[in-house]
Design an enzyme around this catalytic site. Structure first.
Site, PDB file in Angstrom:
ATOM      1  N   LYS A 144      65.737 -34.787  46.661  1.00  8.75           N
ATOM      2  CA  LYS A 144      65.427 -33.742  47.637  1.00  8.75           C
ATOM      3  C   LYS A 144      66.122 -34.148  48.935  1.00  8.75           C
ATOM      4  CE  LYS A 144      61.701 -30.855  49.372  1.00  8.75           C
ATOM      5  NZ  LYS A 144      62.014 -30.847  50.783  1.00  8.75           N
TER       6      LYS A 144
ATOM      7  N   CYS B 253      45.933 -45.737  86.671  1.00 10.62           N
ATOM      8  CA  CYS B 253      46.437 -46.167  87.973  1.00 10.62           C
ATOM      9  C   CYS B 253      45.701 -45.347  89.025  1.00 10.62           C
ATOM     10  CB  CYS B 253      47.932 -45.888  88.048  1.00 10.62           C
ATOM     11  SG  CYS B 253      48.548 -45.734  89.730  1.00 10.62           S
TER      12      CYS B 253
ATOM     13  N   GLU C  91      66.450 -33.876  40.615  1.00 11.52           N
ATOM     14  CA  GLU C  91      67.452 -34.027  41.674  1.00 11.52           C
ATOM     15  C   GLU C  91      66.828 -34.650  42.906  1.00 11.52           C
ATOM     16  OE1 GLU C  91      68.348 -29.884  42.395  1.00 11.52           O
ATOM     17  OE2 GLU C  91      68.138 -29.579  40.247  1.00 11.52           O
TER      18      GLU C  91
ATOM     19  N   TYR D 201      72.400 -26.643  44.689  1.00  9.66           N
ATOM     20  CA  TYR D 201      71.304 -26.856  43.752  1.00  9.66           C
ATOM     21  C   TYR D 201      70.835 -25.613  42.999  1.00  9.66           C
ATOM     22  CZ  TYR D 201      68.602 -25.816  48.020  1.00  9.66           C
ATOM     23  OH  TYR D 201      68.123 -25.254  49.158  1.00  9.66           O
TER      24      TYR D 201
END
Ligand code: IVH
Length: 672
Positions: free
Chosen positions: A117, A427, A115, A227
């Site tokens: 992810k 700077c 599957e 899932y």
């Protein structure tokens, strides 16, 4: 009211029809009817439900969100929500299968469910008698938060399963996510309204599921792919995961159409490569593939480690790379005056976000890349990591003239730019440089420092430009009248801001120290200083050598600290902050504050009775150092269940290993 049967029938049909179209639209991305037709069905259903008082909680019209909650309630997962181990290459995948075969004691071929992810948020859905009863976040895997009110607003989550006579509980787990198209729509709307655009789909989805006010969630078109199954009460399940998916699908639950059943690691690998190929064409973001042993009985035979199943593995895709053009290189002035080259890019969508500028870190990096303005470059972004220019692809002969040079004057204040060390340019304007002033005030107000809610970067810039504030102490002198005179600041938000500023006066020494922006003093060092000295005056009085005695503070940082506190302007500013009422509680040094001084601990595995961070705090309070990895300098390893490589390394090096029980008694004995 007596409702005619014919109306009841029409309402039922409309609900079924709308659910069907929701599914085609949100799960399969393949609508059968135009949006206008869908809207007409929806409006008709709403009308009938209103006129005949037929609204039920499982109707597709009931997804608009409801009154805000005051807080989330905690829920405990009856079955822990596990996480996944991950691998990054083919060899590691082969090793994964070899481990499985060894454990099963069989060389027989294995079938896998493969599957995508999905990059979203893990959630658990609990159905009772086929009706959605509760939705929860994963949390730490054991306890999560009740987010039912938010999940109900997602069109892809059925409020009622399409099955008759289901009794008892069925827990389904999956990933809630925001599709790329939904994300683009949301941002187009935000832009049109002039509100803040969202950074990426994953964070937006995570934010949306954790709203107290579900009306906010309802504006985000969240989707879901299921899932796995969690707890079930006597609901018969098939023998293979692929069949479970087919069953969930038949009940109307969203399952990923890009899944596949494959034989052996070779099949899995092919699946991974195909998926990687079509990654950009998918409407949802993925960061890899998940490979799971398909046979549920073999899954339970393999079992799990502390937090991850032995029968599943995440194969993570490499970070995403895209090419784009460097339109310009500008120089930004940081809090301490450091001048950093920043590449302005032709905007490019990579790793889930649109990147239009990125830091080049320093001039050494510009030289290493051989970068010129106008060059085509490769930009890489993985997960939440900041995007990076990895190389130039414009061939030498096609390069435009004009090498990139550091300006001799600060772009913000015109002061001279001076070189410091090998690669740093700074700077020299210090306090007169508006860029430095802005950055130091932003840092002071930030969440980890004084945490002044509402005083964001944009507002600080506006206030400095308007001459309202010049330094961090000025923040405490602001009035509601001054703030509300600024663009976009109404009276209510101005009052809130002034209240937040007032509230921030009460702080901790560590936050205050961090907020001062001392060079190379991050949160951890600020915390260490606060713990060690307890109050500010001893820090001001201490020497660089004194600071070096603190674990983790080396000679360079110690020097920066000492220099900062010997500077008259800094001391005057601190004085001013104290006059403005900034205060903290002095930390009483405990008698036992250094009983473990000089000892290094490593925590590994699962600690069940005391959290990792609490264990770490307690150890540090006793003077110990807590390291992330085991080395010959480690004195003690605290190993909970599931400890792996760190424990093995400690054994190899002959380092003392104690379990959680021994650890707690050690703390107990030392805390007396
Ligand atoms: S299975 C026991 N399958 O990845 C197995 N997880 O790193 C638990 N995820 O927390 C998870 N897509 O949020 C699984 N097809 C998929 C997934 C998936 C995304 C997420 C999930 C999990 C995390 C694990």
């Amino acid at each position: 009211m007596k409702v005619p049967d014919q109306i009841k029938q029409e309402v039922n049909d409309l609900r079924r029809e709308i659910n069907h179209h929701n599914r085609l639209y949100y799960t399969f991305d393949s609508p059968e009817i135009p949006d206008a037709d869908y809207d007409a069905l929806f409006v008709r259903l709403q009308e009938l439900e209103q006129s005949y008082d037929l609204v039920t909680p499982d109707s597709p019209t009931q997804r608009v969100g409801s009154e805000p909650l005051t807080q989330f309630s905690q829920i405990t997962h009856e079955q822990a929500m596990l996480s996944l181990d991950k691998v990054f290459n083919e060899q590691e995948l082969e090793d994964f299968e070899a481990r499985i075969k060894k454990r099963l004691g069989s060389e027989a071929g294995i079938e896998y469910s493969c599957e995508p992810k999905v990059d979203g948020v893990a959630v658990s859905l609990l159905y009772r008698d086929g009706l959605l009863e509760r939705a929860a976040t994963r949390g730490d895997g054991i306890t999560g938060e009740d987010i039912t009110h938010n999940v109900r607003t997602s069109q892809s989550v059925p409020l009622k399963l399409d099955v008759s006579g289901m009794r008892g509980r069925l827990e389904v787990r999956g990933e809630i996510y925001l599709g790329k198209a939904g994300f683009a729509r949301l941002n187009a709307r935000a832009e049109a309204q002039g509100s803040k655009v969202f950074v990426n789909p994953r964070n937006t989805a995570a934010g949306a599921v954790r709203q107290l006010d579900s009306r906010n969630t309802a504006r985000v078109p969240l989707q879901m792919y299921c899932y796995s199954i969690g707890i079930t009460d006597d609901i018969a399940m098939p023998a293979r995961l692929s069949e479970v998916f087919a069953l969930l699908d038949s009940w109307g639950l969203p399952v990923n159409p890009d899944r596949s059943t494959e034989q052996g690691m070779q099949g899995c690998l092919k699946y991974c490569l195909d998926l990687l190929d079509k990654r950009n064409a998918l409407d949802y973001e993925i960061d890899g593939a998940v490979l799971k042993v398909n046979d549920l009985e073999i899954q339970s035979e393999l079992g799990q480690n502390a937090r991850t199943p032995r029968w599943a593995m995440a194969y993570k895709f490499p970070a995403e790379e895209k090419s784009t053009r460097v339109l310009d290189v500008e120089f930004q002035v940081g809090r301490t005056g450091t001048i950093t080259p920043v590449a302005r890019l032709d905007p490019v969508f990579v790793g889930g976000v649109t990147v239009s500028n990125t830091t080049l870190h320093n001039m050494d990096e510009v030289e290493r890349l051989g970068l010129r303005i106008g060059d085509m470059v490769i930009v890489r972004r993985a997960g939440d990591v900041i995007p990076k220019v990895v190389r130039v692809i414009t061939p030498e002969k096609n390069k435009k003239p004009g090498i990139i040079e550091v300006p001799s004057a600060c772009p913000a204040c015109g002061s001279s730019v001076e070189k410091e060390g090998e690669v740093l340019y700074k700077c020299s304007g210090g306090i007169i440089c508006p860029a430095q002033r802005k950055e130091s005030i932003k840092h002071f107000a930030s969440r980890s420092a004084m945490d002044i809610e509402g005083l964001g970067d944009k507002l600080v810039e506006l206030m400095v430009d308007a001459g309202l504030i010049n330094n961090v102490a000025d923040v405490f002198k602001l009035t509601v009248a001054q703030v509300s005179a600024l663009e976009r600041m109404g009276p209510k938000s101005s009052e809130n801001l002034i209240a937040a500023i007032a509230g921030s006066r009460k702080t901790s020494l560590a936050r205050f120290l961090y907020g001062l922006g001392i060079r190379e003093v991050g949160e951890a060092t600020a915390q260490a200083l606060a713990q060690h000295y307890g109050d500010l005056q001893p820090i001001i009085d201490a020497s660089a050598e004194d600071h070096e005695l603190i674990a983790d503070i080396g000679p360079i940082v110690a020097q920066h600290i000492a220099v900062f506190f010997s500077n008259k302007e800094n001391l005057a500013l601190i004085e001013e902050l104290l006059v403005q009422g900034v205060e903290w509680e002095v930390i009483e040094k405990a008698d036992n504050a250094d009983v473990l001084a000089g000892q290094t601990f490593v925590l590994t595995g699962t600690l069940e009775q005391m959290s990792r961070s609490e264990s770490k705090n307690q150890l540090q309070a006793l003077g110990a150092k807590v390291a992330g990895s085991v080395s010959k300098n480690t004195d003690v390893v605290v190993a909970g269940p599931g400890a792996g490589s760190k424990r093995a390394k400690a054994e190899e090096l002959g380092i003392k290993i104690i379990d959680e029980g021994e650890f707690l008694s050690l703390l107990d004995s030392l805390s007396k």
